[in-house]
Design a protein around this motif. Structure first.
Motif, short mmCIF file in Angstrom:
data_model
loop_
_atom_site.label_atom_id
_atom_site.label_comp_id
_atom_site.label_asym_id
_atom_site.label_seq_id
_atom_site.Cartn_x
_atom_site.Cartn_y
_atom_site.Cartn_z
N GLU A 1 -9.88 11.30 -4.71
CA GLU A 1 -9.62 12.65 -4.88
C GLU A 1 -9.15 13.13 -6.22
OE1 GLU A 1 -6.66 16.01 -2.87
OE2 GLU A 1 -7.26 14.21 -1.82
N ASN A 2 -8.25 12.29 -6.73
CA ASN A 2 -7.55 12.08 -8.07
C ASN A 2 -8.02 11.48 -9.21
OD1 ASN A 2 -4.88 13.90 -7.21
ND2 ASN A 2 -5.20 12.38 -5.83
N GLY A 3 -9.32 10.96 -9.03
CA GLY A 3 -10.17 10.39 -10.06
C GLY A 3 -9.32 9.10 -10.73
N ILE A 4 -8.48 8.30 -9.82
CA ILE A 4 -7.61 7.25 -10.26
C ILE A 4 -8.46 5.95 -10.06
CG2 ILE A 4 -5.59 6.00 -9.92
CD1 ILE A 4 -4.28 8.51 -8.82
N GLY A 5 -8.86 5.20 -11.16
CA GLY A 5 -9.60 4.01 -11.41
C GLY A 5 -8.73 2.88 -10.36
N LEU A 6 -9.58 2.00 -9.67
CA LEU A 6 -9.13 1.01 -8.86
C LEU A 6 -9.45 -0.28 -9.36
CD1 LEU A 6 -7.84 -0.26 -6.34
CD2 LEU A 6 -9.82 0.36 -5.13
N VAL A 7 -8.41 -1.23 -9.37
CA VAL A 7 -8.56 -2.74 -9.90
C VAL A 7 -8.10 -3.32 -8.56
CG1 VAL A 7 -8.50 -4.59 -11.33
CG2 VAL A 7 -8.51 -2.35 -12.24
N ASN A 8 -9.26 -4.26 -7.79
CA ASN A 8 -8.68 -4.79 -6.49
C ASN A 8 -8.76 -6.24 -7.11
OD1 ASN A 8 -8.51 -6.05 -4.07
ND2 ASN A 8 -10.93 -6.56 -4.28
N ALA A 9 -7.42 -6.95 -6.79
CA ALA A 9 -7.21 -8.24 -7.16
C ALA A 9 -6.98 -9.02 -5.96
CB ALA A 9 -5.96 -8.19 -8.20
N SER A 10 -7.47 -10.43 -6.42
CA SER A 10 -7.23 -11.56 -5.34
C SER A 10 -8.35 -11.57 -4.18
CB SER A 10 -5.87 -11.68 -5.05
OG SER A 10 -5.85 -13.11 -4.71
N PRO A 11 -9.59 -11.53 -4.29
CA PRO A 11 -10.16 -11.75 -2.98
C PRO A 11 -10.05 -12.87 -2.10
CG PRO A 11 -11.54 -12.29 -5.12
CD PRO A 11 -10.26 -11.70 -5.58
N LEU A 12 -9.36 -13.81 -2.75
CA LEU A 12 -9.13 -14.97 -1.98
C LEU A 12 -7.58 -14.92 -1.41
CD1 LEU A 12 -10.67 -17.82 -4.29
CD2 LEU A 12 -11.72 -16.58 -2.74
N ILE B 1 0.75 -1.12 0.01
CA ILE B 1 0.11 -0.03 -0.12
C ILE B 1 0.91 1.10 0.02
CG2 ILE B 1 -1.59 1.40 1.44
CD1 ILE B 1 -2.83 -0.84 0.14
N GLN B 2 1.99 1.18 0.82
CA GLN B 2 2.79 2.26 0.65
C GLN B 2 3.43 2.73 -0.65
OE1 GLN B 2 6.15 2.07 3.19
NE2 GLN B 2 4.73 1.68 5.40
N LEU B 3 3.54 1.75 -1.54
CA LEU B 3 3.95 2.20 -2.85
C LEU B 3 3.30 3.10 -3.51
CD1 LEU B 3 5.56 1.19 -5.46
CD2 LEU B 3 3.63 -0.14 -5.93
N PHE B 4 1.86 2.91 -3.46
CA PHE B 4 0.88 3.83 -3.82
C PHE B 4 0.84 5.23 -3.14
CE2 PHE B 4 -0.87 -0.51 -4.80
CZ PHE B 4 -0.61 -0.37 -6.35
N GLU B 5 0.80 4.97 -1.70
CA GLU B 5 1.02 6.20 -1.22
C GLU B 5 2.11 7.13 -1.50
OE1 GLU B 5 -1.21 4.74 2.98
OE2 GLU B 5 0.99 4.81 2.94
N LYS B 6 3.13 6.72 -1.72
CA LYS B 6 4.32 7.44 -2.08
C LYS B 6 4.41 7.84 -3.54
CE LYS B 6 7.38 5.82 1.46
NZ LYS B 6 8.59 5.28 2.22
N LEU B 7 3.87 7.17 -4.25
CA LEU B 7 3.92 7.45 -5.75
C LEU B 7 2.83 8.02 -6.30
CD1 LEU B 7 6.60 5.64 -5.63
CD2 LEU B 7 6.13 4.62 -7.85
N LEU B 8 1.80 7.80 -6.20
CA LEU B 8 0.54 8.43 -6.77
C LEU B 8 0.53 10.09 -6.74
CD1 LEU B 8 -2.35 6.03 -6.03
CD2 LEU B 8 -1.10 6.14 -8.14
N PRO B 9 1.30 10.67 -5.72
CA PRO B 9 1.22 12.17 -5.74
C PRO B 9 2.40 12.51 -6.62
CG PRO B 9 1.11 11.21 -3.33
CD PRO B 9 1.47 10.16 -4.58
N GLN B 10 3.25 11.70 -7.37
CA GLN B 10 4.14 12.01 -8.11
C GLN B 10 4.01 11.71 -9.66
OE1 GLN B 10 8.36 11.46 -6.49
NE2 GLN B 10 7.33 10.03 -4.87
N VAL B 11 3.10 10.80 -9.79
CA VAL B 11 2.92 10.30 -11.13
C VAL B 11 1.34 10.61 -11.94
CG1 VAL B 11 4.36 8.43 -10.89
CG2 VAL B 11 2.39 7.97 -10.37
N ASN B 12 1.50 10.69 -13.15
CA ASN B 12 0.22 11.12 -13.78
C ASN B 12 -0.42 9.64 -14.49
OD1 ASN B 12 -2.25 11.84 -15.31
ND2 ASN B 12 -0.52 12.82 -16.95
N VAL B 13 -1.30 9.06 -13.76
CA VAL B 13 -1.85 7.60 -14.04
C VAL B 13 -2.98 7.61 -13.88
CG1 VAL B 13 0.24 6.23 -13.74
CG2 VAL B 13 -1.28 6.42 -11.86
N ASP B 14 -3.75 6.63 -14.55
CA ASP B 14 -5.16 6.59 -14.87
C ASP B 14 -5.80 5.65 -13.94
OD1 ASP B 14 -5.61 8.70 -17.06
OD2 ASP B 14 -4.50 6.88 -18.02
N ALA B 15 -5.11 4.56 -13.62
CA ALA B 15 -5.57 3.54 -12.63
C ALA B 15 -4.33 2.88 -12.12
CB ALA B 15 -6.43 2.42 -13.69
#
Length: 316
Positions: free
Chosen positions: A194-205, A157-171
């Motif tokens: 807040e940034n309109g970034i799409g989320l794909v959640n993987a591996s419910p098991l 999760i920290q990967l996204f917390e640290k990188l998303l404020p620095q990159v321009n991605v859609d999902a």
């Protein structure tokens, strides 16, 4: 099948999406004809997002998927694949390799564009290559029309917390963090929304943790986590219910989670998974199972570089 908007992409995706990793014999040896039927069954069930990677089965998953979707009109599904990871310890996020990887994927998948291209497991490489070369390459591919949207994926999760404020991605693709045993993904939702970034959640098991067959040998969870999840799965079985049903329903019922990826190469399995999303949840059983899983709630494991794994303790 229900559908939800994927961030600001404009794509309305099915709450259950199809992860094609199983087509690459990642979890067991698979029959190609059966695998192709599984893809067709997924589309027939209303699933409209398919995700794959050249890493899965070392291009086998893409090859088999390409044969399957060649028989389906392209406007009936959204297609995502990945670039950057090509083996257990093989990573290359250079501009040249991402560009060549996309061309190879397009040929295997028999299509001339991708709806989303994700950078695969970026927690394993220095951040500079992602920020300075990989993401700019995705944006160039968008300009060229080879991909419609750009994304990143990884475990911490920290990967996204640290990188998303620095990159321009859609999902993004996040896995093993929104399931009955781990809901830590919820803490990331405000940043995504807040940034309109799409989320794909993987591996419910949780990559097999929530099942009675036991996890594969390579599964990185601690013995205590595995044991606790197994007890919950066995309890469900004793009540006449497959814990997989409860897990799929749990992960797809949250309106803030646009879509959840499941992977199988069995037509009956994907048909059942799709049906489960429309069936009522056994609330009493769900509450009991969540209580059983409380001792290991949000316990995860290390993945990638230290800066993305801070404050992750050693499990029991």
């Amino acid at each position: 099948m229900r559908y939800r908007r994927l961030g600001n992409t404009g794509l309305d995706v099915s709450v259950l999406s199809f992860g094609a990793s199983s087509l690459g014999s990642v979890f067991r040896d698979t029959n190609e004809d059966e695998a192709i039927r599984t893809v067709h069954e997924a589309i027939d069930a209303g699933i409209n997002l398919i995700d794959v990677s050249p890493y899965y089965g070392l291009t086998k998953a893409e090859t088999v998927l390409g044969k399957a979707i060649a028989e389906i009109p392209r406007d009936q599904f959204f297609l995502s694949t990945k670039a950057g990871r090509y083996g257990a310890d093989v990573f290359d996020f250079s501009r040249e390799r991402i560009e060549s990887s996309v061309e190879e994927s397009l040929k295997r998948l028999h299509t001339d564009y991708l709806d989303v291209l994700f950078l695969h497991d970026i927690e394993f490489v220095p951040v500079t290559i992602i920020l300075e070369e990989a993401v700019p390459t995705l944006l160039k591919l968008k300009e060229q029309g080879k991909i419609r949207f750009a994304g990143i994926c990884g475990l911490p999760i920290q990967l996204f917390e640290k990188l998303l404020p620095q990159v321009n991605v859609d999902a993004i693709i996040s896995y093993c963090h929104y399931s009955m045993n781990d809901t830590s993904l919820l803490g990331l939702l405000p940043l995504l929304e807040e940034n309109g970034i799409g989320l794909v959640n993987a591996s419910p098991l949780s990559m097999g943790l929530l099942g009675t067959r036991g996890t594969p040998e390579w599964h990185p969870a601690s013995p205590y986590v595995k044991e606790t999840c197994m007890k919950a799965a066995e309890y469900c079985a004793a009540q006449g219910t497959d814990i997989a049903k409860l897990a799929v329903q749990f992960s797809t019922r949250n309106e803030r989670i646009p879509t959840t990826l499941v992977s199988t190469a069995n037509p009956e399995n994907i048909r059942k998974n799709a049906m489960w999303t429309d069936e009522p949840v056994d609330e009493g059983l769900l509450l009991h199972v969540l209580e059983m899983l409380k001792p290991v709630h949000n316990e995860t494991w290390l993945s990638g570089r230290p800066e993305y794994n801070e404050n992750i303790g050693v499990s029991r």
